[in-house]
Design an enzyme around this catalytic site. Sequence first.
Site, PDB file in Angstrom:
ATOM      1  N   ARG A  12       0.460  -0.837  -0.091  1.00  0.00           N
ATOM      2  CA  ARG A  12       0.010  -0.134   0.192  1.00  0.00           C
ATOM      3  C   ARG A  12       0.968   1.834  -0.276  1.00  0.00           C
ATOM      4  O   ARG A  12       1.782   1.543   0.913  1.00  0.00           O
ATOM      5  CB  ARG A  12      -1.219  -0.035   1.148  1.00  0.00           C
ATOM      6  CG  ARG A  12      -2.191   1.044   1.594  1.00  0.00           C
ATOM      7  CD  ARG A  12      -3.097   1.050   2.324  1.00  0.00           C
ATOM      8  NE  ARG A  12      -3.573   0.232   2.595  1.00  0.00           N
ATOM      9  CZ  ARG A  12      -4.302  -0.155   3.567  1.00  0.00           C
ATOM     10  NH1 ARG A  12      -4.638   0.099   4.986  1.00  0.00           N
ATOM     11  NH2 ARG A  12      -4.978  -1.347   3.804  1.00  0.00           N
ATOM     12  N   SER A 100      -8.324   0.099   0.522  1.00  0.00           N
ATOM     13  CA  SER A 100      -9.499  -0.562   1.531  1.00  0.00           C
ATOM     14  C   SER A 100     -10.086   0.932   2.356  1.00  0.00           C
ATOM     15  O   SER A 100     -10.574   2.078   1.332  1.00  0.00           O
ATOM     16  CB  SER A 100      -8.390  -0.958   2.485  1.00  0.00           C
ATOM     17  OG  SER A 100      -8.923  -0.696   3.798  1.00  0.00           O
ATOM     18  N   HIS A 101      -9.503   1.831   3.207  1.00  0.00           N
ATOM     19  CA  HIS A 101     -10.394   3.066   4.417  1.00  0.00           C
ATOM     20  C   HIS A 101      -9.176   3.637   4.379  1.00  0.00           C
ATOM     21  O   HIS A 101      -9.795   4.832   4.779  1.00  0.00           O
ATOM     22  CB  HIS A 101     -10.751   2.663   5.406  1.00  0.00           C
ATOM     23  CG  HIS A 101      -9.741   2.701   6.441  1.00  0.00           C
ATOM     24  ND1 HIS A 101      -8.782   0.874   6.329  1.00  0.00           N
ATOM     25  CD2 HIS A 101      -8.552   2.789   6.820  1.00  0.00           C
ATOM     26  CE1 HIS A 101      -8.222   1.390   7.295  1.00  0.00           C
ATOM     27  NE2 HIS A 101      -7.458   1.939   7.521  1.00  0.00           N
ATOM     28  N   LYS A 110      -4.456  -6.338  -2.077  1.00  0.00           N
ATOM     29  CA  LYS A 110      -4.171  -6.626  -0.847  1.00  0.00           C
ATOM     30  C   LYS A 110      -4.992  -9.376  -1.270  1.00  0.00           C
ATOM     31  O   LYS A 110      -5.257  -8.692  -2.923  1.00  0.00           O
ATOM     32  CB  LYS A 110      -5.422  -6.821  -0.483  1.00  0.00           C
ATOM     33  CG  LYS A 110      -5.997  -6.198   0.418  1.00  0.00           C
ATOM     34  CD  LYS A 110      -7.324  -6.047   1.852  1.00  0.00           C
ATOM     35  CE  LYS A 110      -7.416  -4.548   2.397  1.00  0.00           C
ATOM     36  NZ  LYS A 110      -8.921  -4.054   2.898  1.00  0.00           N
ATOM     37  N   ASP A 234     -16.479   1.165   5.753  1.00  0.00           N
ATOM     38  CA  ASP A 234     -15.506   1.387   4.822  1.00  0.00           C
ATOM     39  C   ASP A 234     -14.894   1.564   3.394  1.00  0.00           C
ATOM     40  O   ASP A 234     -15.919   0.732   2.666  1.00  0.00           O
ATOM     41  CB  ASP A 234     -14.135   0.730   6.020  1.00  0.00           C
ATOM     42  CG  ASP A 234     -13.642  -0.247   5.117  1.00  0.00           C
ATOM     43  OD1 ASP A 234     -14.227  -1.398   4.349  1.00  0.00           O
ATOM     44  OD2 ASP A 234     -12.144  -0.833   5.476  1.00  0.00           O
ATOM     45  N   ASP A 236     -13.235  -0.256   0.636  1.00  0.00           N
ATOM     46  CA  ASP A 236     -13.668  -1.775   0.514  1.00  0.00           C
ATOM     47  C   ASP A 236     -14.669  -2.423   1.321  1.00  0.00           C
ATOM     48  O   ASP A 236     -15.137  -3.753   0.826  1.00  0.00           O
ATOM     49  CB  ASP A 236     -12.280  -1.911  -0.221  1.00  0.00           C
ATOM     50  CG  ASP A 236     -12.009  -2.868   1.849  1.00  0.00           C
ATOM     51  OD1 ASP A 236     -12.072  -2.039   2.555  1.00  0.00           O
ATOM     52  OD2 ASP A 236     -10.922  -3.455   1.541  1.00  0.00           O
ATOM     53  N   ASP A 238     -15.024  -4.278   3.683  1.00  0.00           N
ATOM     54  CA  ASP A 238     -14.922  -5.053   4.772  1.00  0.00           C
ATOM     55  C   ASP A 238     -14.387  -5.191   5.942  1.00  0.00           C
ATOM     56  O   ASP A 238     -14.556  -6.002   7.225  1.00  0.00           O
ATOM     57  CB  ASP A 238     -13.190  -5.590   4.634  1.00  0.00           C
ATOM     58  CG  ASP A 238     -11.760  -4.986   4.529  1.00  0.00           C
ATOM     59  OD1 ASP A 238     -12.388  -4.105   5.319  1.00  0.00           O
ATOM     60  OD2 ASP A 238     -10.511  -5.289   4.158  1.00  0.00           O
ATOM     61  N   ARG A 239     -15.000  -4.022   6.329  1.00  0.00           N
ATOM     62  CA  ARG A 239     -15.459  -2.962   8.178  1.00  0.00           C
ATOM     63  C   ARG A 239     -16.415  -2.538   7.929  1.00  0.00           C
ATOM     64  O   ARG A 239     -16.753  -2.090   6.600  1.00  0.00           O
ATOM     65  CB  ARG A 239     -14.495  -2.425   8.584  1.00  0.00           C
ATOM     66  CG  ARG A 239     -12.859  -2.942   8.254  1.00  0.00           C
ATOM     67  CD  ARG A 239     -11.653  -1.886   9.105  1.00  0.00           C
ATOM     68  NE  ARG A 239     -11.840  -0.547   8.826  1.00  0.00           N
ATOM     69  CZ  ARG A 239     -11.347   0.271   9.330  1.00  0.00           C
ATOM     70  NH1 ARG A 239     -11.049   0.615  10.199  1.00  0.00           N
ATOM     71  NH2 ARG A 239     -11.381   1.524   8.415  1.00  0.00           N
ATOM     72  N   GLU A 317     -12.498  -7.747  15.232  1.00  0.00           N
ATOM     73  CA  GLU A 317     -11.899  -6.909  15.428  1.00  0.00           C
ATOM     74  C   GLU A 317     -13.132  -5.237  15.734  1.00  0.00           C
ATOM     75  O   GLU A 317     -13.439  -4.949  15.172  1.00  0.00           O
ATOM     76  CB  GLU A 317     -10.929  -6.661  14.950  1.00  0.00           C
ATOM     77  CG  GLU A 317      -9.467  -7.592  14.593  1.00  0.00           C
ATOM     78  CD  GLU A 317      -8.874  -6.846  13.108  1.00  0.00           C
ATOM     79  OE1 GLU A 317      -7.385  -6.693  13.520  1.00  0.00           O
ATOM     80  OE2 GLU A 317      -8.983  -6.599  12.075  1.00  0.00           O
ATOM     81  N   SER A 319     -12.249  -2.770  14.505  1.00  0.00           N
ATOM     82  CA  SER A 319     -12.304  -2.008  13.439  1.00  0.00           C
ATOM     83  C   SER A 319     -12.550  -1.824  13.080  1.00  0.00           C
ATOM     84  O   SER A 319     -13.290  -1.253  11.738  1.00  0.00           O
ATOM     85  CB  SER A 319     -10.698  -1.882  13.413  1.00  0.00           C
ATOM     86  OG  SER A 319     -10.374  -2.564  12.984  1.00  0.00           O
ATOM     87  N   HIS A 321     -14.241  -5.299  11.990  1.00  0.00           N
ATOM     88  CA  HIS A 321     -13.663  -6.356  10.916  1.00  0.00           C
ATOM     89  C   HIS A 321     -13.931  -7.698  11.159  1.00  0.00           C
ATOM     90  O   HIS A 321     -13.618  -8.018  12.158  1.00  0.00           O
ATOM     91  CB  HIS A 321     -11.825  -7.193  10.686  1.00  0.00           C
ATOM     92  CG  HIS A 321     -11.098  -5.688   9.615  1.00  0.00           C
ATOM     93  ND1 HIS A 321     -11.317  -6.503   8.231  1.00  0.00           N
ATOM     94  CD2 HIS A 321     -10.763  -4.586  10.222  1.00  0.00           C
ATOM     95  CE1 HIS A 321     -10.793  -4.920   7.457  1.00  0.00           C
ATOM     96  NE2 HIS A 321      -9.523  -4.767   9.237  1.00  0.00           N
TER      97      HIS A 321
END
Length: 449
Positions: A12, A100-101, A110, A234, A236, A238-239, A317, A319, A321
């Site tokens: 990234r 991502s975010h 990823k 978020d 993408d 995934d959160r 998590e 966050s 996830h």
Amino acid sequence: MNEKIFREYDIRGVADRDLPNSFARDLGAAIGTYALAKGSKRMTVGKDCRRSSERLHKFFIEGLLSTGMNVTDIGLVPTPLLYFSLYDQKSDGGVMVTGSHNPGEHNGFKICVGKASVYGEAIQDLKRLVLGQKFSQGKGTFNQVSVIENYLDYVYQNVSHPLGVKVVVDSGNGMGGGVGPALLKKLGCDVIEMYSEPNGDFPNHHPDPTVLENLLDLQEKVAETGADLGIAFDGDADRIGVVDKSGRVIYGDELLILYARDVLTHFPGATIISEVKASHRFFNDVRLHGGEPLMWKTGHSLIKSKMKELDSPLAGEMSGHMFFNDRYFGYDDAIYAAARIVEIVAREHKTPAQLLHDVPSSFATPEIRVDCPDEIKFEVVNRARDHFKSMGLEVNPIDGARIEFKDGWGLVRASNTQPVLVYRFEAQTEARLKEIRRTIEQGVAQFLS
């Protein structure tokens, strides 16, 4: 090449500075070489909506094909649908082009080989391949498919419906907007959409639901419409972030409590995994409901690996996830997590906050991020860990330094994805929370100069 873009969980950087076309092509060749050596023959590739994603996606695939790897392009999708494609398309791995975010000018990759995420030392192996420029040579095949309808159908068949819940969905102009609202509508929800149009400049607010100010629009819309709850994704998807009907933000460990109670009715005694930022309340609640809580390292790749090792049905998590190995594949998917929390709310006829009424109260901060250069952040945490141990405090070193007090705890760890230190604090009273926070922040500050 900026070697710092090879991080713990992914690759990234700032797209126009760190990720030129030549790098994307070389990375594709490196991943193709690496995956072919592991026995892979075909990989799926997706991309998000950032301005740089089309460019990176094109040159990355060019590099992948040049090794002889066969490529299936699944187009514009949320990251969880890249993971889903590994099962749906029976591919031997996959790569998602996404920032991502992170801010719109960032981007990255990823990576999965087989069904597992590539992380840690394997990321460094890819760096060495890029630097060495010794790539496999071949001519792979290319085709394009869409997995969105297959995904919607799969989740529809594995989640209760019709749900009949009124829910506001804020996709933050990220990749969740094209799939999340559609899924909840298919499941019978009354859906009010916010910022569903993909726009990699994120014109309305930054797509990171762990930052409370990014949830203000969602809180306002939930109150305005009388919805049962609000859900945020978020960039993408995934959160997940969740807002209660009352406007209360449901933190990641609180959300995981609700999922854990549900899962433990089907898997009594199961190990439920969270990470060092989770509260005492989470670990205690899992025990109270017959589960075995496990504190593990932060990071989606690390959590997924631990879940597989222990055959855990659930992990999560702070966050946002959330990982379901119950009725699902064990990876982090905020859209699927949205369906699961709405399923619980519909079944119990209670909002998330009402369902949490019996969880003992405590005072806790959200995640606090403080800028710290990548070059020194891990050393700062190591020195702070030794400092707190020298004070006679109990320090859990599993991921950073989690400092335990009789009536609370505090955490400082180096982010694996950003040049920041991450703090979180919890205590039984507000005054004690301030004291613990002051003690730890002052202890760390001496090593920042």
